[in-house]
Motif scaffolding. Structure first.
Motif: not given
Ligand SMILES: [Zn+2]
Ligand SMILES: [Zn+2]
Ligand SMILES: [Zn+2]
Ligand SMILES: [Zn+2]
Length: 385
Positions: A15-16, A19, A22-23, A29, A79
């Protein structure tokens, strides 16, 4: 104990990466191209642990307009990851960076032209035997060449667990690995690195199957003598092509490879070329695909050079490390579009990185990324000789 992609480390990393990806694009996507496991073994073939890996692709057909590899490094830093500044490849648009957060790592690779931008992330090795071991230097998918056969990536002598102590009668308390170049406890084959790479000694390259090692003197077979693979017509997008390639296996049965991508415009179509070295047998693999024609975006205009602080004229960037300058750099030097730094290969923190041809002043500008971008655009845009 069984471990799977539902373990804490794998779930977090997956998920990291998604994410962060996605930024980089608001309208698209990111794609999870492949996830897989690297088994880790000691002497016995039975694994003692596993590492989880994820290959994520972002964008695909419209780089380098946006995002650039610099933007990706910034996104990882935002992040909470540590990331070094990207290194840029010889082909325009190519670049590589590595980000790390504790024992999690991600390799960021940008293809040539608007080729795909990928993240390959890996978890620390999760051990399954209850025995607490340190992390190996490498596993199958993290090497730059192939894994060392003697130590399976640990970098340490497996006979003494890296302690250098021998228990055999007549060993006088010293393991046989004392005689190796890497020192006591180090793997004799690879030193401490756990891997065999293109810069390993020639006899190792040959025995590991690096094809280039067969003909070290044959100029005709240099890196430029690359043979283009047959062009397949199968895909609608470059990410679909990457997904296909990432699921193909080498003749030796291994699928792991580090893929570089180049996307080029041909007459009425695009050609996407993937090249990589097999992490099983060290052979070069290559695939090419015809993609539907799209007008590729022009590279973004380079920023303006900083004006000379003394006379406000336009300076030229200084280039370092000129023991083996590429042909583009040589030509740029001849044309006076770049100049060689006086310091040669020696790099110091206060080295000048610009020089003004009008007044001769050389100085250091803190914005190294601006210099790198300008330099790349100079090298990509040289007038024909
Ligand atoms: Zn030993
Ligand atoms: Zn080794
Ligand atoms: Zn292979
Ligand atoms: Zn000046």
């Amino acid at each position: 104990m069984q471990v799977g992609f539902d373990c804490e480390e794998a779930v977090w990393l997956r998920s990291a990466l998604l994410e962060i990806a996605a930024t980089l694009y608001s309208d698209r996507r990111p794609v999870m191209v492949r996830q897989w496991i690297d088994p880790v073994r000691l002497h016995d073939p039975e694994p003692v642990g596993h590492r989880f890996l994820f290959l994520v692709a972002v964008g695909g057909d419209d780089r380098p307009a946006s995002p650039d590899i610099d933007d990706v490094v910034d996104a990882f830093r935002a992040a909470g990851w540590e990331a070094h500044e990207p290194r840029y490849g010889r082909e325009p648009g190519t670049g590589w960076a590595e980000a790390r957060r504790e024992d999690f790592k991600t390799s960021i690779d940008a293809g040539a032209g608007p080729g795909v931008l990928t993240f390959t992330g890996w978890t620390p090795v999760v051990f399954t035997t209850g025995r607490q071991l340190r992390q190996p230097q490498h596993t199958l998918s993290t090497v730059y060449g192939v894994l060392c056969r003697e130590c399976h990536g640990w970098g340490a002598c497996l006979d003494c667990d890296g302690t250098g102590r021998g228990t055999e009668p007549g060993s006088y308390g010293r393991c046989w690995c004392h005689g190796g170049q890497g020192g006591p406890g180090a793997c004799i084959e690879c030193g401490l690195s756990g891997q065999i790479t293109e810069s390993s000694p020639w006899h190792l390259l040959k025995s590991y199957g690096f094809a280039d090692a067969d003909a070290p003197d044959a100029d005709a077979d240099g890196p430029d003598a690359f043979r283009m693979p047959p062009i397949e017509k199968a895909h609608g997008s470059n990410i679909d092509a990457l997904t296909d390639v990432a699921h193909r296996t080498c003749a030796c049965g291994e699928f792991r490879s580090r893929w570089s991508n180049q996307l080029r415009e041909a007459d009425d179509h695009l050609v996407s070329l993937f090249t990589g070295r097999c992490r099983g047998c060290a052979k070069q693999r290559a695939y090419a695909f015809m993609l539907p024609h799209r007008k590729l975006p022009p590279p973004p205009p380079p920023p303006s050079p900083p004006p000379c602080p003394r006379c406000a004229q336009v300076p030229v960037p200084l280039v370092r490390g000129l023991h083996f300058p590429g042909s583009a750099t040589m030509r740029a030097l001849e044309l006076g579009l770049v100049e060689a730094s006086d310091r040669g290969c020696e790099v110091r923190p206060d080295d000048p990185n610009w020089r003004c041809p009008a007044c001769g002043h050389a100085w250091q500008d803190a914005d190294e990324r601006r210099r790198a971008r300008i330099l790349r655009s100079i090298l990509a845009d040289l007038p024909a000789s």
